[in-house]
Write an enzyme that holds these catalytic residues in place. Structure first.
Site, PDB file in Angstrom:
ATOM      1  N   ARG A 298     -20.223  17.312 -16.176  1.00  0.00           N
ATOM      2  CA  ARG A 298     -20.214  16.023 -16.883  1.00  0.00           C
ATOM      3  C   ARG A 298     -20.620  16.180 -18.341  1.00  0.00           C
ATOM      4  NH1 ARG A 298     -23.634  12.282 -12.828  1.00  0.00           N
ATOM      5  NH2 ARG A 298     -22.126  12.135 -11.135  1.00  0.00           N
TER       6      ARG A 298
ATOM      7  N   ARG B 270     -33.726  16.536  -8.298  1.00  0.00           N
ATOM      8  CA  ARG B 270     -33.362  15.259  -7.674  1.00  0.00           C
ATOM      9  C   ARG B 270     -32.804  15.478  -6.272  1.00  0.00           C
ATOM     10  NH1 ARG B 270     -29.516  12.248 -11.360  1.00  0.00           N
ATOM     11  NH2 ARG B 270     -30.057  10.397 -10.161  1.00  0.00           N
TER      12      ARG B 270
END
Ligand SMILES: [Zn+2]
Length: 210
Positions: A123, A167
């Protein structure tokens, strides 16, 4: 239908929540948003949340669920709702049950960690206008430059490899046990995330009977 959407960060849970929201015409509820709204509107639980935040404490599960109960009592939730991002832990799910919030189905969007790492690491976002790109799936015409404004495309902090690993780790430790919790209640439906988002959406809609 009252739904919970589960999935690792980067699995595309938010997108699927939108797809269901549109198909079933029920609202997608994110706790971050309703918390901010309740504080702004000065509701009973909103004031309690503000007090906690002002003193630097975490907003307790009881307060979050109180705000959630207020939100789902609204007219637009008569046909149901989709919880996106809550509960995140088994104690939160237990508290939700204890407070009498009925959940009909829990949809898990399942994507292997390796795939998530690959997706997220590619990304890029424009530092100028915020346009998003992906080096593999949606590259800009000139590498490192935004098609729209010519700005520099960068990797967001949330997309840095070490942040992604962290995460995912938190998800597996704290949130993934919810699969077992809801599976025992006979409510869990697992949707295997596909390469094409539209294919995943078809499976998600099938899982909710839309
Ligand atoms: Zn740009």
């Amino acid at each position: 239908m009252n739904l919970i959407l589960l999935g690792a960060p980067g699995a595309g849970k938010g997108t699927q929540a939108e797809v269901i929201s549109e198909a079933l015409n029920i609202p997608q509820i994110s706790t971050g948003n309703i918390l901010r709204e309740a504080v702004k509107n000065g509701t009973e639980y909103g004031l309690k949340a503000k007090e906690a935040m002002d003193s630097g404490a975490l907003v307790s599960d009881d307060i979050v669920i109180g705000i959630l109960k207020d939100r789902i009592a609204a007219d637009d939730c008569k046909k149901g709702f989709i919880l996106d991002g809550f509960p995140r832990t088994v104690p939160q799910a237990e508290a939700l049950d204890a407070m009498g919030v009925t959940i009909d189905k829990v949809i898990e969007i399942s994507v292997p960690d390796e795939t998530i790492k690959q997706r997220v690491s590619g990304r890029r976002v424009c530092s100028g206008c915020g346009a998003t790109y992906h080096v593999e799936f949606k590259p800009s015409k000139v590498e490192g430059k935004c098609d729209k404004c010519g700005g520099e495309t960068i990797i967001r902090k949330d997309d840095q490899p070490e942040t992604v690993l962290e995460r995912l780790d938190v998800y597996h430790k704290q949130t993934a046990p919810l699969k077992d919790y809801y599976s025992k209640q006979g409510k869990l439906e697992t949707v295997i995330g596909q390469e094409e988002v539209s294919e995943t959406s078809k499976l998600t809609l099938k899982a909710v009977g839309a």
